[in-house]
Design an enzyme around this catalytic site. Structure first.
Site, mmCIF file in Angstrom:
data_model
loop_
_atom_site.group_PDB
_atom_site.id
_atom_site.type_symbol
_atom_site.label_atom_id
_atom_site.label_comp_id
_atom_site.label_asym_id
_atom_site.label_seq_id
_atom_site.Cartn_x
_atom_site.Cartn_y
_atom_site.Cartn_z
ATOM 1 N N TYR A 167 -63.419 91.395 8.225
ATOM 2 C CA TYR A 167 -61.966 91.233 8.131
ATOM 3 C C TYR A 167 -61.236 91.785 9.351
ATOM 4 O O TYR A 167 -60.326 91.142 9.870
ATOM 5 C CB TYR A 167 -61.462 91.932 6.860
ATOM 6 C CG TYR A 167 -59.983 91.749 6.610
ATOM 7 C CD1 TYR A 167 -59.517 90.663 5.878
ATOM 8 C CD2 TYR A 167 -59.045 92.653 7.102
ATOM 9 C CE1 TYR A 167 -58.159 90.483 5.650
ATOM 10 C CE2 TYR A 167 -57.686 92.486 6.881
ATOM 11 C CZ TYR A 167 -57.251 91.397 6.152
ATOM 12 O OH TYR A 167 -55.907 91.233 5.933
ATOM 13 N N LYS A 215 -55.911 71.473 21.420
ATOM 14 C CA LYS A 215 -55.936 70.577 22.578
ATOM 15 C C LYS A 215 -56.935 71.140 23.596
ATOM 16 O O LYS A 215 -58.127 70.863 23.511
ATOM 17 C CB LYS A 215 -54.543 70.426 23.185
ATOM 18 C CG LYS A 215 -53.583 69.590 22.341
ATOM 19 C CD LYS A 215 -52.899 70.385 21.268
ATOM 20 C CE LYS A 215 -51.739 69.668 20.632
ATOM 21 N NZ LYS A 215 -51.161 70.462 19.503
ATOM 22 N N HIS A 240 -40.176 60.968 11.317
ATOM 23 C CA HIS A 240 -41.232 60.027 11.711
ATOM 24 C C HIS A 240 -42.550 60.328 11.019
ATOM 25 O O HIS A 240 -43.388 59.445 10.880
ATOM 26 C CB HIS A 240 -41.415 60.025 13.229
ATOM 27 C CG HIS A 240 -41.681 61.359 13.825
ATOM 28 N ND1 HIS A 240 -40.760 62.386 13.800
ATOM 29 C CD2 HIS A 240 -42.776 61.861 14.458
ATOM 30 C CE1 HIS A 240 -41.265 63.447 14.401
ATOM 31 N NE2 HIS A 240 -42.480 63.159 14.801
ATOM 32 N N PHE A 290 -41.000 69.240 22.015
ATOM 33 C CA PHE A 290 -41.660 68.210 21.218
ATOM 34 C C PHE A 290 -41.146 68.293 19.781
ATOM 35 O O PHE A 290 -40.371 69.184 19.423
ATOM 36 C CB PHE A 290 -43.182 68.349 21.294
ATOM 37 C CG PHE A 290 -43.916 67.084 20.933
ATOM 38 C CD1 PHE A 290 -43.667 65.910 21.618
ATOM 39 C CD2 PHE A 290 -44.846 67.067 19.899
ATOM 40 C CE1 PHE A 290 -44.321 64.729 21.278
ATOM 41 C CE2 PHE A 290 -45.508 65.897 19.561
ATOM 42 C CZ PHE A 290 -45.254 64.731 20.253
ATOM 43 N N ASP A 291 -41.588 67.384 18.908
ATOM 44 C CA ASP A 291 -40.978 67.235 17.586
ATOM 45 C C ASP A 291 -41.034 68.502 16.739
ATOM 46 O O ASP A 291 -40.008 69.007 16.272
ATOM 47 C CB ASP A 291 -41.591 66.044 16.832
ATOM 48 C CG ASP A 291 -43.112 66.035 16.829
ATOM 49 O OD1 ASP A 291 -43.741 67.044 17.219
ATOM 50 O OD2 ASP A 291 -43.690 65.003 16.436
ATOM 51 N N ASP A 304 -45.273 76.819 26.812
ATOM 52 C CA ASP A 304 -45.948 76.111 25.721
ATOM 53 C C ASP A 304 -47.152 75.447 26.378
ATOM 54 O O ASP A 304 -47.040 74.385 26.991
ATOM 55 C CB ASP A 304 -45.009 75.086 25.091
ATOM 56 C CG ASP A 304 -45.664 74.335 23.936
ATOM 57 O OD1 ASP A 304 -46.888 74.437 23.763
ATOM 58 O OD2 ASP A 304 -44.941 73.627 23.210
ATOM 59 N N ALA A 352 -50.271 74.230 25.505
ATOM 60 C CA ALA A 352 -51.324 73.541 24.767
ATOM 61 C C ALA A 352 -52.268 72.778 25.688
ATOM 62 O O ALA A 352 -53.457 72.653 25.404
ATOM 63 C CB ALA A 352 -50.706 72.586 23.742
#
Length: 458
Positions: free
Chosen positions: A70, A256, A448, A122-123, A213, A215
């Protein structure tokens, strides 16, 4: 010299083969929304490059050494070492995916009335900003508006616009500057080191944290070595590390460029900010040394971060994206130029001029690709970015009507991209047969993902 791909398939999965009639029935059942289609009805799945890649035999081997204790498991320290080799921050927190990293870090930096500035949110990033009562403000560089130009760094932030906002009456409201590398919402285009350096200097002069960001940090680094003067002899690892050095913190979905089905991290310098994030992680994700991830995943991530910066892998990634873009153009479908790495972006507005933005041409092309070839992809046009009224009618269209064909890492080969080109060629023979769409149901947030639509009778 003949080109040799730097890997071979060790495990394979069958591709579902469906008929056009089956796909028409599935589109009707799914409300003509590709997100509602089950994967076993999809032949080529180009919906996302997030968590959809193939893991290597070395990643699988390291996963067998996973320590699942843990607190303070050995797998965490191997993961942290792999991250810190690229990301020189004092504090590294694992979380289960990029959206969790956004939620935790943004909650510590933003709130009602605050502003998040980005080259492009982004979304889900925008949703995580707005759910806090903050405003998401996009400042893409002017070059991004010309889809056909060969400008090498269309992902850059507009530096003059950034200065104007920070120096203006709303400057005190800015809680973060978020640079997305590469710029997914802007056509998968890279951000130059020069742009990051300038944004960093501007941010620090105004006392605002610069967050990456990241990714697709490895893909951005590779394109810097290929396109930015002065970096041709740098390794992708050194370029990536330089980008992280210029920022105050970072979030990265490792689904990614971590080459994993799961995982992300938050990295920051500031100890007080790290403490606030750590409390949130422990309360909502898991203890600070696993953050909702298994030791198995932490080991896959540690090895994935080593593999993703291999120049041979990145060169192959570039070649595949360029080849798919060439297949699309040969079929008569223009793409955002120059091609990035994680996907190509089709110009649906140009292919389907008979459809106005109110009929969602990007969505129409995405549905046509599934109907005619079993290819699933995502729209980045007015269905995603446009503004609707209370009757779900478009009142402000998106700047462009695009369709993203995302490239899962180490999954498909040239024969699959040739197939995509063949399907596009069939559609392009008679594009006026592609119907427009109307929305029959749309949630207020992230519509979307969950909306339902129906074709408009031609």
């Amino acid at each position: 010299m003949p080109y040799l791909r730097p890997f071979v398939a060790a495990v394979v999965r069958p591709i579902p083969i469906t008929t056009r009639e089956q796909r028409i029935q599935e589109l009707d059942r799914a409300g003509h929304n590709p997100f509602n289609i089950p994967a076993d009805m999809v032949s080529l799945d180009l919906l996302s490059d997030s968590g959809t890649g193939a893991v290597s035999i070395d990643q699988q081997a390291w996963a067998q050494r996973a320590d699942e204790r843990y607190a303070g498991a050995e797998s965490f320290y191997r993961f942290r070492e792999a991250v810190r080799d690229i990301v020189p921050y004092r504090h590294i927190l694992p979380v289960h995916q990029g959206r969790a990293a956004e939620r935790v870090l943004f909650s510590a930096l933003l709130g009602p009335g605050k502003i998040s500035i980005s080259n492009t949110h982004f979304d889900t990033t925008r949703a995580n900003v707005e759910r806090l009562g903050a405003q998401a403000l996009d400042l893409p560089c002017p070059e991004a508006s010309d889809l056909d130009s060969e400008e090498p760094f269309k992902g850059n932030i507009d530096l003059e616009a950034l200065k104007n906002v920070l120096s203006g009456p709303d400057g005190h409201r800015v809680g973060q500057i978020l640079l997305t590398i590469t710029n997914n919402g802007g056509g998968g285009q890279p951000v130059s080191i020069a742009n990051i350096e300038a944004a960093s200097a501007i941010a620090r002069s105004h006392g605002v944290p610069l967050i990456l960001d990241a990714a697709r940090f490895a893909e951005n680094a590779w394109l810097v070595t290929r396109r930015e003067p002065g970096y041709q002899d740098w390794t992708p690892r050194d370029v990536a590390r330089r980008a992280f050095e210029l920022a105050d913190g970072a979030i990265a979905s490792l689904k990614k460029d971590g080459l994993s089905p799961e995982g992300a991290f938050i990295g920051v310098h500031d100890s007080e900010l790290a403490d606030r994030c750590e409390v949130d992680v422990i309360a909502t994700e898991g203890f600070r040394t696993y953050g909702g991830l298994t030791g198995h995943t932490l080991e896959i991530l540690a090895q994935g971060l080593r593999e993703v910066l291999d120049p041979h892998y990145l060169a192959d990634r570039e070649r595949e994206a360029s080849f798919l873009a060439e297949c699309a153009r040969n079929a008569g479908v223009s793409t955002v130029q120059p091609a990035g790495l994680h996907g190509i972006y089709l110009n649906a507005g140009r292919l389907l001029p008979h459809l106005g933005p109110e009929q969602f041409p990007g969505h129409a092309l995405a549905c046509a690709l599934y109907r005619e070839g079993g290819i699933r992809c995502s729209e980045l046009g007015s269905l995603y970015l446009g503004e609707l009224n209370e009757h779900n009618q478009l009142v402000k269209p998106a700047p462009f009507e695009l369709v993203r064909l995302a490239l899962p890492r180490r999954v498909y080969d040239h024969s699959h991209w040739e197939y995509v080109g063949e399907v596009l060629a069939e559609i392009a023979k008679d594009p006026e047969q592609v119907p427009g769409y109307r929305i029959t149901h749309a949630p207020k947030v992230l519509r979307h993902f969950r909306c339902r639509t129906e074709p408009v009778t031609l």
